[in-house]
Design a protein around this motif. Structure first.
Motif, PDB file in Angstrom:
ATOM      1  N   GLU A   1      -2.505   0.815  -4.404  1.00  0.00           N
ATOM      2  CA  GLU A   1      -2.542  -1.201  -4.055  1.00  0.00           C
ATOM      3  C   GLU A   1      -1.874  -1.628  -5.237  1.00  0.00           C
ATOM      4  O   GLU A   1      -2.273  -2.267  -5.878  1.00  0.00           O
ATOM      5  CB  GLU A   1      -4.126  -1.421  -3.586  1.00  0.00           C
TER       6      GLU A   1
ATOM      7  N   LEU B   1      -4.757   6.577  -1.595  1.00  0.00           N
ATOM      8  CA  LEU B   1      -3.895   5.148  -1.602  1.00  0.00           C
ATOM      9  C   LEU B   1      -4.018   3.884  -2.972  1.00  0.00           C
ATOM     10  O   LEU B   1      -4.798   4.125  -3.834  1.00  0.00           O
ATOM     11  CB  LEU B   1      -4.563   4.023  -0.820  1.00  0.00           C
TER      12      LEU B   1
ATOM     13  N   ASP C   1       1.052  -1.257  -0.049  1.00  0.00           N
ATOM     14  CA  ASP C   1       0.156  -0.305  -0.030  1.00  0.00           C
ATOM     15  C   ASP C   1       0.751   1.332   0.252  1.00  0.00           C
ATOM     16  O   ASP C   1       1.867   1.672   0.552  1.00  0.00           O
ATOM     17  CB  ASP C   1      -0.230  -0.022   1.218  1.00  0.00           C
TER      18      ASP C   1
ATOM     19  N   ASP D   1      -9.329  -7.745  -0.340  1.00  0.00           N
ATOM     20  CA  ASP D   1      -7.830  -7.879  -1.426  1.00  0.00           C
ATOM     21  C   ASP D   1      -8.293  -8.939  -2.675  1.00  0.00           C
ATOM     22  O   ASP D   1      -9.109  -8.819  -3.599  1.00  0.00           O
ATOM     23  CB  ASP D   1      -6.150  -8.246  -1.232  1.00  0.00           C
TER      24      ASP D   1
END
Lengths: 333, 271
Positions: A277, A275, A245, A313
């Motif tokens: 990822e 953010l 991240d 995720d």
């Protein structure tokens, strides 16, 4: 000691649970199950993984004969869940989401009641209750009304109640939801002991960690369909071992960073808010690569973390949406 | 909990029983379970009898003086109405209890067991029948204290009690349908009252139908609550009994025959 059960399984087939194209619709609109198929081999644990409203509980209800499917077939312990419901019921134990014990009854009375409903003699029902109380570390609390029990004790009593007739197949619907870490570990080790004794377990969970620890195979469901299936390591390999991240000052910078990184990455990075990822397989070297790429573009992340992938995720990767988007479908019924 | 093999209990062989004996046995196990619940929460039972006692006092000493009842004193007219009202309000308990079982997941557990599908309802309604016996004894005692008298004989009085218990038992099956359909136990209670109020109050339970408007009178005179109340009056105060007792029995048995299978069907589809 063998795990003899009250209903002898039909010899055919290695599967204790088989579901084929199960469909269940509520109110004509919500398709809680939209063609779900999977199999569970005898003596193994299947983790049914998905967010609230994915259809996990509906699947359990169909397989435990409490809900009839609109379409599709399912067999449990070799028996058809619709045509041979009685034999299925003799083959299964169910511990649902709510720790379904009578709060006014003591732990001992709860287990005795289940024994009597299974047509054990009064003596046998009492003896089985005592044995289960001891094995589930509830003997001291046995004669207290179960409403005085802690969440963990209640959950243990609930699972004990599912085992009175030594069923070869056990269904556990979110067995550790709402439990503290200690109680969760106690329930996990109980399940492991049952499986070591030959019981087939289908467990539903929202926690990847739980599926990872207990399940031989994992079926990921979302919006009533199976979106992935495999062992925990297969799913993780697909996903990448770890997640990187990177936090940026603002969403625009994050978007630019994601675009810059995209050319250097096998799986596309996702930007959400500030953010970015990334799924990575070899953490440190790819962290260095990411930082070099960003440095060349003149973009410096404010924060950086490496972590294990979460259920969220898995979902983002498999479906392109996060799990909480499904909460509106929660308990569709 | 030390080794892998001893989590499960030692095996036990179920006792072989006929289907009917199994169903009766299952119902009795659950009756016992529900009765334990009543005994463990005596407050609930206590407060469920406070309300009918208040009604006795209210009508006997507050409203009663203003209500003319031909042929008998008001307290003798009132008590049959109070008895029937009490068992009817008690039937709401059936719907609340089942709604609770449903939403705590107990019914899901029972449905996953190889037991008779009538047992959960039979166990609940039978426990409520036992509770009604207790409540009847208590309300009778209160009635006798405030001047109620049986002008026939003990057997006729017991027959009246039996008739009301049968009527209440039939209603319990009806209220179990509400309990299994309600989203929670509070709503089960709220859903029950719109059904109860017209039946209990637009009846001859507390006042003669003669004073009611002409559009209401036919309903008030012929609906089942009035029929049962009139039968109880005939049995306890004298007069032609068959005129009311036969239709009261027919209503009770008829309701039971219709409501039982409907309730079991609802149970099979609950969850």
């Amino acid at each position: 000691m063998t795990t003899k059960s009250t209903a002898s399984p039909t010899p055919a087939g290695p599967f204790a649970i088989e579901a084929e194209g199960l469909v269940k619709t509520f109110g004509g609109e919500v398709r809680a199950l939209d063609g779900v198929s999977f199999g569970v081999e005898r003596g193994t644990v299947l983790g049914l993984l998905g967010p609230n409203g994915a259809g996990k509980t509906t699947a359990v209800r169909v397989l435990t004969t409490t809900l009839a499917p609109d379409q599709g077939r399912a067999r449990v312990n070799g028996f058809d869940v619709v045509g041979q419901a009685q034999q299925v019921r003799e083959s299964i134990g169910l511990a649902g989401q709510y720790a379904a014990v009578d709060e006014n009854l003591t732990g001992r009375e709860n287990l005795r009641m289940i024994g009597q409903l299974l047509h054990l003699s009064r003596r046998d029902a009492g003896r089985v209750a005592d044995e289960l109380l001891e094995r589930f570390a509830l003997t001291e609390a046995a004669d207290r009304p179960s409403k005085t029990y802690s969440g963990g004790m209640r959950r243990r009593l609930d699972i004990a109640a599912a085992l009175v007739h030594r069923p070869p197949v056990l269904f556990l619907d979110e067995p550790t939801t709402g439990l503290d870490p200690n109680s969760r570990n106690a329930v996990w080790s109980l399940i492991e002991q049952l499986v070591a004794g030959g019981t087939t377990v289908l467990l539903t969970t929202q926690y990847l960690e739980e599926a990872d620890r207990l399940a031989d195979r994992i079926v990921v469901v979302d919006r009533g369909t199976v979106i992935a299936e495999g062992t925990a390591s297969e799913l993780k390999a697909e996903l990448g071992e770890t997640v990187l991240d990177l936090g940026f000052a603002d969403p625009v910078t994050a978007e630019r960073a994601a675009a810059v990184l995209a050319g250097h990455w096998p799986g596309p990075p996702t930007a959400e808010g500030t953010l970015v990822e990334l799924n990575v397989t070899s953490g440190p070297s790819q962290v260095m690569l990411a930082l070099r790429v960003l440095d060349e573009a003149g973009l410096a992340p404010g924060t950086m973390t490496l972590r294990e992938p979460s259920l969220d995720d898995v979902f983002l990767n498999l479906t392109g949406h996060r799990t909480f988007a499904d909460e509106e479908l929660e308990e569709a019924r | 909990m030390t080794t892998a093999t001893n989590v499960l209990p030692e095996p036990a062989t179920p006792v072989r029983r006929s289907k009917l004996a199994g169903a009766v046995g299952d119902a009795l196990v659950l009756t016992e379970r529900n009765l334990i619940g009543y005994v463990r929460i005596p407050e609930a039972l206590f407060f469920s009898t406070v309300q009918p006692i208040m009604f006795v006092l209210l009508f006997r000493y507050v409203f009663g003086g203003a209500i003319a009842t031909p042929g008998m004193s008001y307290v003798d007219y009132l008590m049959p109405g109070i008895f029937v009202q009490t068992v009817m309000f008690g039937a709401v308990g059936t719907s609340i209890g089942l709604a609770e079982d449903l939403h705590k997941g107990l019914i899901e557990r029972f449905r996953s067991l190889p037991m008779a599908s009538s047992a959960v309802l039979a166990g609940r309604t039978t426990a409520d029948l036992v509770r009604n016996v207790f409540v009847m004894v208590l309300i009778s005692a209160v009635g006798f204290l405030v001047g109620f008298r049986v002008h026939t004989n003990v057997l006729a009085f017991l027959a009246a009690i039996g008739l009301m218990l049968l009527f209440a038992y039939a209603l319990s099956w009806g209220f179990s349908i509400i309990g299994l359909s309600a989203p929670n136990s509070e709503t089960a209670q709220l859903m029950s009252f719109p059904l109860l109020f017209p039946l209990v109050f637009a009846s001859t339970a507390f006042v003669p139908a003669a004073t009611m408007p002409s559009w209401l009178r036919p309903f008030a005179e012929h609906q089942p609550v009035s029929v049962v109340v009139n039968a109880v009056r005939a049995l306890t105060q004298g007069g032609p009994t068959a005129r009311w007792v036969v239709p009261a029995l027919l209503w009770s048995v008829g309701l039971l025959v219709v409501l039982m299978p409907l309730a079991v069907r609802r149970y099979r589809r609950a969850i």
